[in-house]
Design a protein around this motif. Structure first.
Motif, PDB file in Angstrom:
ATOM      1  N   GLU A   1      47.182  26.455  42.858  1.00 57.18           N
ATOM      2  CA  GLU A   1      46.359  25.731  41.591  1.00 57.18           C
ATOM      3  C   GLU A   1      44.912  26.412  41.616  1.00 57.18           C
ATOM      4  O   GLU A   1      44.199  25.691  42.081  1.00 57.18           O
ATOM      5  N   PHE A   2      44.835  27.258  40.801  1.00 57.67           N
ATOM      6  CA  PHE A   2      43.351  27.875  40.743  1.00 57.67           C
ATOM      7  C   PHE A   2      42.639  27.600  39.465  1.00 57.67           C
ATOM      8  O   PHE A   2      41.475  27.891  39.417  1.00 57.67           O
ATOM      9  N   GLY A   3      43.263  26.767  38.722  1.00 59.49           N
ATOM     10  CA  GLY A   3      42.571  26.547  37.432  1.00 59.49           C
ATOM     11  C   GLY A   3      41.215  25.937  37.633  1.00 59.49           C
ATOM     12  O   GLY A   3      40.060  26.050  37.088  1.00 59.49           O
ATOM     13  N   TRP A   4      40.894  24.662  38.491  1.00 61.61           N
ATOM     14  CA  TRP A   4      39.733  24.063  38.704  1.00 61.61           C
ATOM     15  C   TRP A   4      38.616  25.224  39.324  1.00 61.61           C
ATOM     16  O   TRP A   4      37.609  25.173  38.828  1.00 61.61           O
ATOM     17  N   LEU A   5      39.029  26.140  40.167  1.00 63.80           N
ATOM     18  CA  LEU A   5      38.206  26.958  40.821  1.00 63.80           C
ATOM     19  C   LEU A   5      38.038  28.046  39.480  1.00 63.80           C
ATOM     20  O   LEU A   5      36.815  28.503  39.627  1.00 63.80           O
ATOM     21  N   ASP A   6      38.828  28.634  38.766  1.00 69.03           N
ATOM     22  CA  ASP A   6      38.572  29.337  37.453  1.00 69.03           C
ATOM     23  C   ASP A   6      37.349  28.537  36.957  1.00 69.03           C
ATOM     24  O   ASP A   6      36.235  29.453  36.466  1.00 69.03           O
ATOM     25  N   ARG A   7      37.191  27.515  36.507  1.00 60.87           N
ATOM     26  CA  ARG A   7      36.167  26.762  35.704  1.00 60.87           C
ATOM     27  C   ARG A   7      34.998  26.629  36.555  1.00 60.87           C
ATOM     28  O   ARG A   7      33.895  26.974  35.798  1.00 60.87           O
ATOM     29  N   VAL A   8      34.918  26.632  37.824  1.00 60.21           N
ATOM     30  CA  VAL A   8      33.785  26.663  38.570  1.00 60.21           C
ATOM     31  C   VAL A   8      33.146  27.593  38.685  1.00 60.21           C
ATOM     32  O   VAL A   8      31.944  27.997  38.268  1.00 60.21           O
ATOM     33  N   LEU A   9      33.921  28.937  38.863  1.00 55.13           N
ATOM     34  CA  LEU A   9      33.448  30.425  38.725  1.00 55.13           C
ATOM     35  C   LEU A   9      32.753  30.594  37.498  1.00 55.13           C
ATOM     36  O   LEU A   9      31.689  31.236  37.476  1.00 55.13           O
ATOM     37  N   ASP A  10      33.640  30.369  36.587  1.00 55.84           N
ATOM     38  CA  ASP A  10      32.936  30.759  35.083  1.00 55.84           C
ATOM     39  C   ASP A  10      31.758  29.997  34.896  1.00 55.84           C
ATOM     40  O   ASP A  10      30.763  30.602  34.090  1.00 55.84           O
ATOM     41  N   ARG A  11      31.582  28.702  35.301  1.00 55.79           N
ATOM     42  CA  ARG A  11      30.252  27.929  34.959  1.00 55.79           C
ATOM     43  C   ARG A  11      29.240  28.554  35.654  1.00 55.79           C
ATOM     44  O   ARG A  11      28.201  28.633  35.207  1.00 55.79           O
TER      45      ARG A  11
END
Length: 665
Positions: free
Chosen positions: A60-70
């Motif tokens: 489940e990488f979705g939360w990490l996607d959002r962190v790195l994007d931010r």
């Protein structure tokens, strides 16, 4: 090969960032505060395996996607961790063989961190799979600056004694020794009927009725360091394959893993050296121990820039008394690392945890929030780092003095059945370093076998494992000054004692011969005839053709030499045969420096010079940190970068303050 986090402007400044500990609504505030503090690099995901792989093979990488994007939107680079420092409970429950075992056969449980066996095929398979999945997911992400494999290898479980490690140990021994005859010889198994006749009889040094075999202990230490290194390399290799342009590292603890790893071997396997360092609050000279660690990290980096991956803004949570840092100490600590070759300093951690085992460990954003003295100091240093960006890529000028530091000697001297329990290899080396620091002398750290010719003086602190002292004799013959301390040269690299008297391999070079060790009783102190004193150690020394510089006046050996010097060729070699303390040790070190023609610095003011280029021309920067209670004045001509002021010939370093001067010739 890329050897530094990509896309950074100026020195790295930031922290471990653990957004998974916080509601997503906090993340926007985090990035805004990071920009305010000048943060440009954060480590992400160090302990997030359980939230990235929630079940076997289900990511489940979705939360990490959002962190790195931010973070990318905020202009902040990411040192992305492989998250393998602690396997999740689902893994250790389904595969309990992943868990490490103690020498007593106790299997350690999950519930903290680092709960894995380095020889576990299951753990390695899952760790490499996660590292590969992360690499494939984020190889094109614009925030990715570096990879951070594992975390602080060997910090909590430096050795595992399970059956899998027994098998791996035997394979390692076959590779090192070849056959059982060579193993039996190396371990001296004729003693206590330990002769091995089959490989399956060979075990890790588990709990035994009496003292274990010293050769077995030494080889198991070597194997254990190598086993963890192979684990690191397995993850590193998949990262390099998928993201060849992204550098890979892990965070060493050069003075805080109790000597568990041979970092000279590890340093050759990372793309850049990173180190974690925490001061001891109960040490009034903790800034000197910090300098010791930073110089050792620079030595591991072979003089190239390195990264401080973790230190603390204030108190830690794991010491007996977790004292807060004094005002300005955070700033001085950061500049000490920079002065000694770091191109960046990060903290553990960004936001102080509200739950978990480290909730009282300080952070860049304290529990009380940004309206605090800690955050104000963080903001100040972040703004200053932007003014000294030109230092990045420069290196510390070569020191006139070298210290040969050997983790393997430390392993042997930490074994049981040695002459005294009061000796610590690390503390012994640190005591000599403190004397050099107080003299204002820059120091380079070297591994055994490194070239010595460039140095005016070389110090060997208890270099115990020595096959041949020939290179050191050649150095002295050619004009070098060598200070050898007690417990040096006692054994070969198998741990076999050199016969004929101590200090074994160095006996002929030093012109001395020790008949017997005479360690001192607990708390005992003996006087020397030059007014100095010694603790912990004395030995029955015959001076031979060496000059006696000091002898004992009391204790078990009155009249026996304690410190000697022998002129050899164009140089000289000193032997320190006792646990010299305080001012006496300072005087001995100063005598060696005088003989070598090494100039002194200003007491209490740390002065280091970095050299590089600016606009294509050679340039140097003087970095000075004043640990004293009064202002200090140093000769300098150039521009003080923190204030922007011109320095016409003298610069004032305020009490507790820092200056960075771009020098003009």
């Amino acid at each position: 090969m890329t050897t530094w986090p990509t896309g950074l402007r100026g020195p790295a400044w930031g922290a471990d960032y653990n957004p998974e500990q916080w509601p997503e609504a906090v993340w926007a505030d985090d990035v805004a505060l990071m920009r305010r503090a000048g943060v440009n690099l954060v480590s992400v995901g160090v302990f997030s395996w359980a939230l990235l792989e929630v079940a076997e093979g289900r990511y489940e990488f979705g939360w990490l996607d959002r962190v790195l994007d931010r973070l990318h939107e905020g202009g902040i680079r990411v040192d992305l961790a492989t998250a393998t420092a602690s396997p999740p409970p689902w893994l250790t429950t389904a595969h309990p063989e992943v868990l490490p075992e103690t020498a007593e056969g106790v299997r350690l449980s999950h519930g903290s961190r680092q709960s894995y066996c380095p020889s576990s095929a299951v753990y390695r398979e899952k760790a490499v799979a996660l590292a590969g999945a992360l690499a494939r997911r984020y190889r094109e992400h614009p925030a990715l600056a570096a990879w951070h494999v594992g975390n602080e290898y060997g910090c909590h479980v430096p050795r595992c004694y399970c059956d899998r490690c027994a098998e791996a140990f035997r394979a390692w021994l076959r590779s090192r020794h070849g056959d059982l005859d060579a193993l039996n010889e190396a371990w001296g198994t004729a003693f206590w009927s330990q002769h091995y006749t089959a490989w399956d009889q060979v075990l890790p040094p588990r709990a035994t009725p009496a003292l274990g075999n010293p050769g077995q202990l030494l080889d198991f230490d070597r194997f254990s360091s190598d086993a963890l290194l192979e684990l690191f390399k397995a993850e590193r290799d998949v990262l390099r394959e998928v993201t060849p342009g992204v550098p890979v590292t892990t965070n060493f603890m050069v003075t805080w893993t109790f000597g568990a790893l041979d970092y000279w071997r590890w340093a050759d396997e990372v793309d850049f050296v990173a180190n974690d360092h925490y001061t001891r609050a109960d040490d009034p000279e903790r800034h000197v121990e910090l300098a010791f660690s930073a110089d050792l990290a620079r030595g591991l980096a072979r003089g190239r820039p390195w990264l401080l991956m973790e230190h603390s803004t204030s108190a830690v949570n794991w010491q007996p008394r977790n004292l807060a840092k004094q005002p300005g100490e955070l700033r001085r600590n950061s500049y000490q690392h920079l002065a000694r070759g770091a191109d960046g300093t990060l903290f553990f951690q960004w936001r102080q945890s509200r739950a978990g085992a480290e909730r009282y460990h300080s952070a860049m954003v304290p529990h009380a929030g940004p309206d605090t003295a800690v955050f104000a100091e963080v903001e100040r240093v972040g703004a200053e780092y932007a003014r000294i960006a030109e230092l990045v890529g420069s290196t510390v000028e070569a020191a006139p003095v070298a210290v040969v530091y050997d983790w393997e000697s430390g392993w042997v001297l930490g074994q049981p059945a040695h002459p005294t329990v009061d000796f610590s290899h690390r503390e012994h080396a640190l005591a000599l370093y403190r004397a050099l620091w107080r003299a204002g002398v820059a120091v380079d750290f070297l591994p055994p076998g490194a070239p010595l010719a460039p140095y005016r003086a070389v110090v060997l602190p208890a270099l115990h494992l020595v096959d041949d002292a020939g290179p050191y004799a050649d150095y002295v013959e050619g004009g070098g000054r060598l200070l050898v301390t007690y417990l040096s040269g006692i054994t070969d690299t198998r741990g076999h004692v050199h016969l004929g008297g101590h200090p074994g391999a160095f006996r002929d070079l030093l012109g001395v011969r020790t008949e017997e060790f005479f360690p001192l009783a607990a708390g005992q102190e003996v006087a020397l005839d030059d007014g100095s004193s010694a603790r912990v150690w004395t030995e029955h020394l015959r001076a031979g053709d060496a000059e006696v510089l000091a002898s004992y006046v009391d204790g078990p050996l009155p009249g026996v030499p304690a410190v000697t010097r022998r002129d050899v060729g164009e140089g000289a070699a000193w032997y320190l045969a006792c646990g010299l303390t305080g001012a006496g040790l300072d005087r001995l070190v100063e005598a060696v420096l005088d003989h070598a023609g090494v100039p002194r610095g200003t007491a209490g003011v740390e002065v280091v010079r970095r050299r590089g280029a600016r606009a294509g021309a050679p340039v140097s920067w003087l970095v000075a940190v004043n640990h004293g209670g009064g202002d200090a004045e140093l000769p300098a001509v150039g521009v003080e970068l923190l204030s922007g002021e011109r320095v016409p010939g003298r610069v004032v370093v305020p009490a507790g303050g820092v200056v960075v001067v771009r020098e003009e010739v």
